[in-house]
Write an enzyme that holds these catalytic residues in place. Structure first.
Site, PDB file in Angstrom:
ATOM      1  N   LYS A  36      33.509  36.523  43.456  1.00  0.00           N
ATOM      2  CA  LYS A  36      33.533  37.797  42.752  1.00  0.00           C
ATOM      3  C   LYS A  36      32.721  37.761  41.450  1.00  0.00           C
ATOM      4  O   LYS A  36      32.090  38.748  41.106  1.00  0.00           O
ATOM      5  CB  LYS A  36      34.978  38.220  42.452  1.00  0.00           C
ATOM      6  CG  LYS A  36      35.582  37.527  41.273  1.00  0.00           C
ATOM      7  CD  LYS A  36      37.019  37.887  41.070  1.00  0.00           C
ATOM      8  CE  LYS A  36      37.736  36.812  40.323  1.00  0.00           C
ATOM      9  NZ  LYS A  36      37.819  37.002  38.904  1.00  0.00           N
ATOM     10  N   THR A  37      32.700  36.631  40.765  1.00  0.00           N
ATOM     11  CA  THR A  37      31.908  36.555  39.543  1.00  0.00           C
ATOM     12  C   THR A  37      30.427  36.757  39.867  1.00  0.00           C
ATOM     13  O   THR A  37      29.714  37.444  39.139  1.00  0.00           O
ATOM     14  CB  THR A  37      32.116  35.212  38.828  1.00  0.00           C
ATOM     15  OG1 THR A  37      33.518  34.992  38.696  1.00  0.00           O
ATOM     16  CG2 THR A  37      31.489  35.238  37.447  1.00  0.00           C
ATOM     17  N   ASP A 216      37.257  43.014  35.128  1.00  0.00           N
ATOM     18  CA  ASP A 216      37.537  41.859  35.975  1.00  0.00           C
ATOM     19  C   ASP A 216      39.031  41.551  35.935  1.00  0.00           C
ATOM     20  O   ASP A 216      39.715  41.931  34.982  1.00  0.00           O
ATOM     21  CB  ASP A 216      36.729  40.663  35.454  1.00  0.00           C
ATOM     22  CG  ASP A 216      36.767  39.500  36.422  1.00  0.00           C
ATOM     23  OD1 ASP A 216      37.129  39.712  37.591  1.00  0.00           O
ATOM     24  OD2 ASP A 216      36.426  38.378  36.012  1.00  0.00           O
ATOM     25  N   GLU A 217      39.542  40.843  36.927  1.00  0.00           N
ATOM     26  CA  GLU A 217      40.968  40.477  36.993  1.00  0.00           C
ATOM     27  C   GLU A 217      41.850  41.714  36.774  1.00  0.00           C
ATOM     28  O   GLU A 217      42.852  41.661  36.064  1.00  0.00           O
ATOM     29  CB  GLU A 217      41.319  39.421  35.931  1.00  0.00           C
ATOM     30  CG  GLU A 217      40.497  38.162  35.987  1.00  0.00           C
ATOM     31  CD  GLU A 217      40.942  37.195  37.069  1.00  0.00           C
ATOM     32  OE1 GLU A 217      41.756  37.588  37.939  1.00  0.00           O
ATOM     33  OE2 GLU A 217      40.455  36.053  37.047  1.00  0.00           O
ATOM     34  N   GLN A 251      46.998  37.900  43.393  1.00  0.00           N
ATOM     35  CA  GLN A 251      46.955  36.923  42.317  1.00  0.00           C
ATOM     36  C   GLN A 251      47.504  37.479  41.008  1.00  0.00           C
ATOM     37  O   GLN A 251      47.227  36.959  39.931  1.00  0.00           O
ATOM     38  CB  GLN A 251      45.527  36.417  42.107  1.00  0.00           C
ATOM     39  CG  GLN A 251      45.019  35.585  43.269  1.00  0.00           C
ATOM     40  CD  GLN A 251      43.671  34.964  42.979  1.00  0.00           C
ATOM     41  OE1 GLN A 251      43.541  34.130  42.094  1.00  0.00           O
ATOM     42  NE2 GLN A 251      42.660  35.383  43.704  1.00  0.00           N
ATOM     43  N   ARG A 626      43.701  27.036  44.875  1.00  0.00           N
ATOM     44  CA  ARG A 626      42.831  26.292  43.950  1.00  0.00           C
ATOM     45  C   ARG A 626      42.171  25.121  44.656  1.00  0.00           C
ATOM     46  O   ARG A 626      41.189  24.564  44.180  1.00  0.00           O
ATOM     47  CB  ARG A 626      43.615  25.725  42.742  1.00  0.00           C
ATOM     48  CG  ARG A 626      44.302  26.732  41.844  1.00  0.00           C
ATOM     49  CD  ARG A 626      43.398  27.807  41.390  1.00  0.00           C
ATOM     50  NE  ARG A 626      43.553  28.987  42.246  1.00  0.00           N
ATOM     51  CZ  ARG A 626      42.746  30.027  42.208  1.00  0.00           C
ATOM     52  NH1 ARG A 626      41.752  30.047  41.364  1.00  0.00           N
ATOM     53  NH2 ARG A 626      42.932  31.057  43.006  1.00  0.00           N
TER      54      ARG A 626
END
Length: 766
Positions: A36-37, A216-217, A251, A626
């Site tokens: 996504k970044t 973002d997030e 998340q 992760r």
DNA sequence: CCCGTCGTTATTTTT
DNA sequence: TAACGACGGG
């Protein structure tokens, strides 16, 4: 600079679609490890180079400074012009906004930001009748209220705190805070929202300024942040601002801090016509790991739903290890890491994840013993260390002489005989005065105080005056877009020169020296072998590239205040194992991950039910995702918790994952074995605990245990230091341990292992 | 004002 | 258990 088309060509179809999308609001549901970044940064570059949007019309907000920095750097790599885009954290944006409109906000232009500690000190002064505990709780509630944009007179305040006294407490706090001219973290979002709502002109300015807003997030945004987005984008006014948010509802793990999952779940309702794009291709983890992750998170009910597609092959099955005790758990982890290291696997490939910071202790001592290098992430933070806060308080008071908290913190440190009463007098005096300067008030009060205190006050005021003079009194000029976005970045090469030949770091050194704080902490170091002086020097290092003037000071304070995670061990790139809480792992990845303590009561925590339980489950999901190549999970039967030895049940999350997700090693606790068989439809293994499982697993116990089972048998009355009188309702072998279950007269039911004396449990003889 | 002792109390925490 | 805060005596 390569052509933008070549950057587009490395994207997959969905990513490309997300980058090129235009014309309606966009919600990108980006699963863990889905790049996504890359999408956001490419989109920024794309908008600039292909769509001709000036960079300064673009606003991109993130939650951590680290993320903001990474985003900015990567975007600039794609297109240099991206350096003029506003890429910031929510809070640093709020700070930028409030400084620009400090007048409208009723703030001191040189305001600093109070953290939770400062809030507590302030509240205790504002409402002295509160106990420390009550004040701590109230501070938390006040923060939460601000996260929801609720003021003391809001009708819905009761949803945060039902206590009828709360609005009054909150009100008193606000009044006191306002008299300092400073803000707390919540204000950085809430005040801009209020200003934008009330001031049409400013709202128009902002909507004109930012044509593109990306978040973002987004799953971790709170109500206030949503409202900020709403106002900035002119959602209700047809401003035509392009809004793009990126997030993953699976998340969302910060609800306890006011994050509102509904923001992302209902985004399409709030922003009509929203285009939804899912990024489901995972480039991080192997298929087996993703399978386990998916089994877990799919047990949640409130989610938009998506399934990650593994792009990296099968990989090996995650390993689930049952350990008898927590010592076995640490041994297990240490063995794994050492064995891998012998075969050439670097320590830095490993991360050990846990729910509570306290769990790191066992690993630390064992790793120390075995000489396994490790780095603990995030437990004690640089910024909240005493010596750092002291120096920062001095600087904050120089910037804003109305800062009551900073004043109280350093006025009598080291001790000059200025007690609390004298402090109160000075603060009161300052409040009566027009400017409210505590330094001026100190001068005035020196006449009326005792001889000793008076002299000390004068000396202090003189010192402050000399510092203030040194830093200059020039107000920060409306240095528009050019400087301040860049100045926030530490390595700004333009900053140091100017008229100020000296650097802010030298000034801080002088402050530390002349205030006596340096000397004070040096002696502390000698007494208790701490690193305080070194920490102060580290702080000075961070100020190297800031000019020694008022603007430099403010920028520096801002960067510190808004970046509480100041990279700890800066220089050393040593090869070490990472010890980290699950919360802190967001956005990180490791080749090999061990998630520890999968036990009911720890993970998930005991009191979690319903949506809280779902959040815990998401936390497990975050942990699992992760891992790139290998995942280990441990669960102990016995753990020492708060000085007591407790019998633990495996976490229900393990049942969620299903036994087929793992290679199991160690002795499977029988209750778990059954629960996992009956997996379907079962939500809690508590149901299973009640069954008598001793028969199946009674082989191999020792004579000692036989003796125990005679003494602690069913029906015996017992007394427990904490829970009082009770009766044993069950005595059974679970694995190798003899375990009793007791019902107490207060109604509670608990399990104990009589072998361990520290249970504080005694048999009552009739 | 400094130091010892006793009692209390334990999450997670981008900013 | 351990760590930190509150309190009292020197």
């Amino acid at each position: 600079m390569a052509d933008i088309q070549s950057y587009l060509s490395v994207l997959n179809a969905e990513q490309k679609e997300a980058v090129e999308h235009e014309g309606s609001p966009l919600l990108i549901l980006a699963g863990a490890g889905s790049g996504k970044t890359r999408v956001i940064t490419t989109k920024i570059a794309y908008l600039i180079s292909e769509k001709g949007i000036p960079a300064w019309n673009i606003l991109a907000v993130t939650f951590t400074k680290k993320a903001a920095k990474e985003m900015s750097e990567r975007a600039i790599k794609l297109d240099e012009r991206a350096k003029d885009a506003q890429i910031r954290t929510f809070h640093s944006f709020g700070s930028w906004f409030l400084r620009r409109y400090s007048q409208e906000a009723g703030l001191d232009q040189n305001f600093t930001v109070y953290d939770e500690d400062d809030m507590l000190t302030l509240l205790l002064k504002a409402v002295p009748s509160l106990t420390r505990q009550a004040a701590g709780k109230a501070v938390h509630k006040i923060s939460l209220a601000k996260d929801f944009c609720l003021t003391p007179d809001s009708k819905e305040l009761y949803t945060i705190e039902a206590d009828p006294d709360f609005p009054e407490i909150y009100e008193a706090y606000e009044k006191r805070l306002h008299s300092t001219g400073n803000v707390d973290f919540g204000d950085l979002i809430m005040l801009p929202v209020k200003i934008l709502q009330q001031n049409e002109k400013i709202r128009a300015q902002m909507q004109y300024r930012f044509r593109v807003i990306m978040v973002d997030e987004y799953q971790d945004s709170n109500v206030a942040q949503f409202k900020l987005l709403q106002e900035l984008s002119g959602l209700n006014e047809g401003s035509g601002t392009y809004v793009c948010v990126v997030g993953d509802d699976d998340q969302s793990i910060y609800r306890f801090r006011g994050a509102e999952v509904q923001n992302i779940l209902n985004f399409q309702q709030y922003f009509p016509g929203t285009k939804l794009i899912r990024l489901e291709r995972n480039y991080r983890s192997t298929a087996q790991i993703l399978h386990a992750a998916d089994c877990v998170v799919s047990k949640n009910e409130s989610r938009l739903g998506k399934t990650l597609i593994a792009e990296r092959g099968e990989g090996s099955k995650p390993v689930l290890a049952f350990c008898p005790t927590q010592e076995d758990e640490t041994q297990f982890c240490a063995d794994l890491i050492q064995e891998a290291h012998r075969q050439g696997c670097p320590y830095s490939d490993w991360a050990i994840l846990y729910r509570m910071n306290a769990q790191s202790l066992g690993f630390e001592s064992e790793f120390l013993r075995r000489k396994i290098p490790y780095t603990v992430v995030g437990s004690l933070k640089f910024y909240q260390r005493e010596e750092i806060k002291d120096i920062l308080a001095f600087l904050a008071l120089i910037a804003n002489p109305r800062d009551e908290i900073a004043f109280r913190r350093i006025i009598n440190k080291p001790a000059h005989g200025i007690g609390e009463k004298t402090q109160d007098a000075v603060v009161d005096f300052a409040k009566q005065s027009l400017a409210g300067s505590l330094v001026e008030a100190a001068k005035s009060c020196s006449k009326t105080s005792s001889k000793k205190a008076g002299a000390a006050l004068l000396e202090f005021a003189d010192l402050m005056d000399s510092f203030t003079e040194r830093i200059g009194i020039d107000m920060i000029e409306e240095a528009e877009e050019t400087a301040d976005s860049a100045a926030a970045v530490q390595n700004d090469q333009n900053a140091p020169s100017d008229e100020s030949t000296s650097r802010l770091s030298d000034f801080i050194d002088e402050v530390a020296e002349k205030s006596g704080l340096f000397e004070y902490h040096k002696s502390q170091d000698e007494i208790s072998g701490t690193q305080k002086v070194a920490n102060i020097q580290e702080l000075e290092n961070n100020a190297l590239f800031y000019p020694c003037n008022r603007k430099g000071l403010l920028d520096f304070l801002d960067s510190i205040e808004l970046d509480r995670s100041l990279e700890e061990t800066s220089g050393d790139a040593t090869d070490s194992v990472t010890l980290i809480t699950l919360h802190n792992t967001k956005g990180l990845e490791f080749p090999r991950v061990i998630i520890t303590g999968l036990e009911t009561g720890i993970f998930p925590r005991q009191d979690k039910t319903g949506s809280d339980l779902e959040e815990e489950r998401r936390l497990f999901y975050v942990g699992i995702t992760r891992a790139k190549n290998q995942l280990y999970i441990t669960s102990c039967s016995v753990r020492r918790l708060y000085g007591k030895t407790e019998f633990m049940m495996p976490s229900q999350f393990l049942i969620d994952a299903g036994k087929d997700s793992f290679t199991v090693i160690g002795k499977i606790p029988p209750a778990f074995a059954r629960a996992i068989q009956n997996n379907a439809g079962r939500t809690s293994i508590d149901n299973e605990i009640d069954e008598d499982l001793s028969d199946d697993f009674s082989d191999g116990y020792s004579a000692e245990n036989t003796a125990l089972s005679k003494k602690w048998k069913k029906g015996v009355r017992v007394f427990h230091d904490d829970y009082g009188y009770g009766q044993i309702i069950e005595g059974a072998f679970r694995g190798e341990e003899y375990v009793i279950t007791v019902i107490f007269e207060n109604g509670g039911k608990k399990s104990f292992i009589p072998k361990y004396q520290s249970n504080n449990l005694t048999v009552i003889k009739d």
